[in-house]
Design a protein around this motif. Structure first.
Motif, PDB file in Angstrom:
ATOM      1  N   ALA A   1       5.777   1.888  -6.379  1.00 43.89           N
ATOM      2  CA  ALA A   1       4.695   1.051  -6.901  1.00 43.89           C
ATOM      3  C   ALA A   1       5.187   0.187  -8.054  1.00 43.89           C
ATOM      4  CB  ALA A   1       3.531   1.933  -7.348  1.00 43.89           C
ATOM      5  N   ALA A   2       5.994   0.760  -8.941  1.00 43.89           N
ATOM      6  CA  ALA A   2       6.519  -0.002 -10.074  1.00 43.89           C
ATOM      7  C   ALA A   2       7.425  -1.142  -9.595  1.00 43.89           C
ATOM      8  CB  ALA A   2       7.291   0.920 -11.017  1.00 43.89           C
TER       9      ALA A   2
ATOM     10  N   VAL B   1      -0.359  -4.169  -5.744  1.00 39.45           N
ATOM     11  CA  VAL B   1      -0.039  -2.787  -5.382  1.00 39.45           C
ATOM     12  C   VAL B   1      -1.314  -1.950  -5.352  1.00 39.45           C
ATOM     13  CG1 VAL B   1       1.286  -0.733  -5.972  1.00 39.45           C
ATOM     14  CG2 VAL B   1       2.256  -3.001  -6.393  1.00 39.45           C
ATOM     15  N   VAL B   2      -1.562  -1.318  -4.215  1.00 39.42           N
ATOM     16  CA  VAL B   2      -2.703  -0.416  -4.067  1.00 39.42           C
ATOM     17  C   VAL B   2      -2.173   0.949  -3.648  1.00 39.42           C
ATOM     18  CG1 VAL B   2      -4.335  -2.255  -3.532  1.00 39.42           C
ATOM     19  CG2 VAL B   2      -3.106  -1.154  -1.667  1.00 39.42           C
ATOM     20  N   VAL B   3      -2.819   1.992  -4.144  1.00 36.34           N
ATOM     21  CA  VAL B   3      -2.343   3.361  -3.954  1.00 36.34           C
ATOM     22  C   VAL B   3      -3.484   4.238  -3.466  1.00 36.34           C
ATOM     23  CG1 VAL B   3      -1.539   5.410  -5.196  1.00 36.34           C
ATOM     24  CG2 VAL B   3      -0.515   3.192  -5.683  1.00 36.34           C
TER      25      VAL B   3
ATOM     26  N   GLY C   1       0.827  -1.194   0.000  1.00 38.95           N
ATOM     27  CA  GLY C   1       0.000   0.000   0.000  1.00 38.95           C
ATOM     28  C   GLY C   1       0.863   1.245   0.000  1.00 38.95           C
ATOM     29  N   VAL C   2       0.710   2.096  -1.003  1.00 37.10           N
ATOM     30  CA  VAL C   2       1.517   3.310  -1.148  1.00 37.10           C
ATOM     31  C   VAL C   2       0.630   4.525  -0.904  1.00 37.10           C
ATOM     32  CG1 VAL C   2       2.998   4.662  -2.675  1.00 37.10           C
ATOM     33  CG2 VAL C   2       3.012   2.158  -2.818  1.00 37.10           C
ATOM     34  N   ILE C   3       0.956   5.293   0.118  1.00 37.50           N
ATOM     35  CA  ILE C   3       0.221   6.522   0.425  1.00 37.50           C
ATOM     36  C   ILE C   3       0.973   7.685  -0.207  1.00 37.50           C
ATOM     37  CG2 ILE C   3      -0.669   8.013   2.249  1.00 37.50           C
ATOM     38  CD1 ILE C   3      -0.547   5.633   4.139  1.00 37.50           C
ATOM     39  N   GLY C   4       0.398   8.262  -1.244  1.00 39.63           N
ATOM     40  CA  GLY C   4       1.047   9.346  -1.973  1.00 39.63           C
ATOM     41  C   GLY C   4       1.634   8.829  -3.272  1.00 39.63           C
TER      42      GLY C   4
ATOM     43  N   ILE D   1      -1.929  -1.463 -10.986  1.00 40.32           N
ATOM     44  CA  ILE D   1      -2.033  -0.692  -9.745  1.00 40.32           C
ATOM     45  C   ILE D   1      -3.488  -0.305  -9.511  1.00 40.32           C
ATOM     46  CG2 ILE D   1      -1.313   1.430  -8.569  1.00 40.32           C
ATOM     47  CD1 ILE D   1       1.256   1.292 -10.244  1.00 40.32           C
ATOM     48  N   GLU D   2      -3.964  -0.545  -8.304  1.00 37.89           N
ATOM     49  CA  GLU D   2      -5.331  -0.197  -7.925  1.00 37.89           C
ATOM     50  C   GLU D   2      -5.316   1.075  -7.079  1.00 37.89           C
ATOM     51  OE1 GLU D   2      -7.521  -3.575  -6.153  1.00 37.89           O
ATOM     52  OE2 GLU D   2      -5.678  -4.714  -6.537  1.00 37.89           O
TER      53      GLU D   2
END
Length: 332
Positions: free
Chosen positions: A164-165, A174-176, A152-155, A188-189
């Motif tokens: 993410a890549a 990968v969720v953003v 999970g990537v915040i930003g 990416i979601e």
């Protein structure tokens, strides 16, 4: 040629500015150095930069209103960093001083630090190293793979996109979450933050530090994370309620945390967290690689070169208010 004050303290100058940039800066004017081992501010900074038309500043050097008011020869305050939160831009504008900042040259460096932190947390590498160095036998524990785990990537800025890549390349889901971006990249979601926290095994905080993101990760948000999840902060300490993070670690809800930043001076990890048994901490060195440092240092040189040639550089923050540029013998 202008007189230039380079504010980096002597003990940090080689690491954070470098000889190549210093030589190039010297071709544009007379360079004065901060030969102390202290970050200057207040009257000490005013005295050191007195008579200078240009200050090239590190992130620890504040651009306070008193500096601009007491430095009638100062025309430009160049920040060798993206972060200008300790620069009083309104006061600089009122005095006619141009403020600039550098672009991100540390995207790859920080993204690779995040990857290393995820691997370390998942496999207990630091714990084994510390045990061996202490003459002990490390505990034999089951590791966790990144492949198949949810990142999970915040930003979703430059670093977020790179992280993410990397996650996609490793076979992670990968969720953003980013309310200011529309994410349409393959694999990416995009989720709301609450959903991301509930689903991610690794939560990587890369949101920008703004008033609205202060304590973005608080007690309620840590409680929303998956039990046994990992939290990684490579952005700014301001985004995290450290008491809440400590409670989530002590209570066992989080399996671990990695941090390169915190609320100690100069965005260093706070000692109470950095020494925690479930924390991997580094002293704000995520972006400290030769290519990353050279990028921003040489960018300040390029900005000044543009200015002395009569052009407004990329990275100018308050160009319309820069009335003192005549002091550099260029048109405002």
């Amino acid at each position: 040629m202008p007189t230039i004050f380079l504010s980096f303290k002597a003990s940090a100058r080689d690491r954070y500015y470098g000889d190549k940039a210093l030589r190039a800066l010297g071709e544009l004017g007379e360079v004065r150095l901060n030969d102390s081992n202290f970050a200057l501010d207040g009257q000490a900074l005013i005295d050191a930069a007195q008579g200078c038309q240009v200050i090239v500043s590190d992130r620890q050097t504040p651009g306070a209103a008193e500096l601009f008011a007491a430095s009638p020869q100062l025309a430009v305050f160049l920040r060798c960093a993206m972060d200008i939160r300790n620069v009083d831009v309104a006061a600089a504008s009122a005095a006619g001083v141009l403020v600039t900042h550098a672009s991100a040259g540390f995207t790859t460096a920080v993204a690779e630090w995040v990857l290393g932190a995820m691997i370390d947390l998942s496999r207990g590498i630091s714990d084994s190293v510390l045990a061996y160095r202490a003459g002990q036998a490390p505990a034999i524990v089951m590791g966790r793979e990144l492949q198949g785990a949810t990142l999970g990537v915040i930003g979703y800025g430059q670093i977020g996109r790179r992280v993410a890549a990397l996650g996609v390349a490793l076979g992670m889901r990968v969720v953003v979450s980013d309310p200011l971006m529309r994410v349409a990249d393959a694999g990416i979601e995009q989720l709301e933050l609450d959903a991301l926290l509930a689903q991610a095994d690794h939560v990587v905080c890369l949101a920008p530090a703004r008033p609205e993101t202060e304590n973005l990760m608080n007690a309620a948000r840590f409680a929303q994370m998956k039990a046994g999840g990992f939290f990684i902060n490579a952005s700014r300490g301001d985004l995290v309620d450290e008491a809440a993070l400590l409670q989530a670690l002590d209570g066992g809800h989080l399996a671990g945390c990695a941090m390169d930043v915190g609320r100690a001076p100069d965005q260093m990890p706070s000692p109470a967290l950095a020494g925690h048994a479930r924390v991997i901490a580094t002293p704000h060195i995520g972006g400290l690689t030769p290519p990353a440092v050279e990028h921003q240092a040489l960018e300040t040189v390029a900005q000044l070169r543009e200015l002395v040639s009569g052009r407004m550089p990329t990275g100018a923050v308050n160009a319309a208010q820069a009335r003192r540029l005549a002091l550099l013998r260029v048109a405002p």
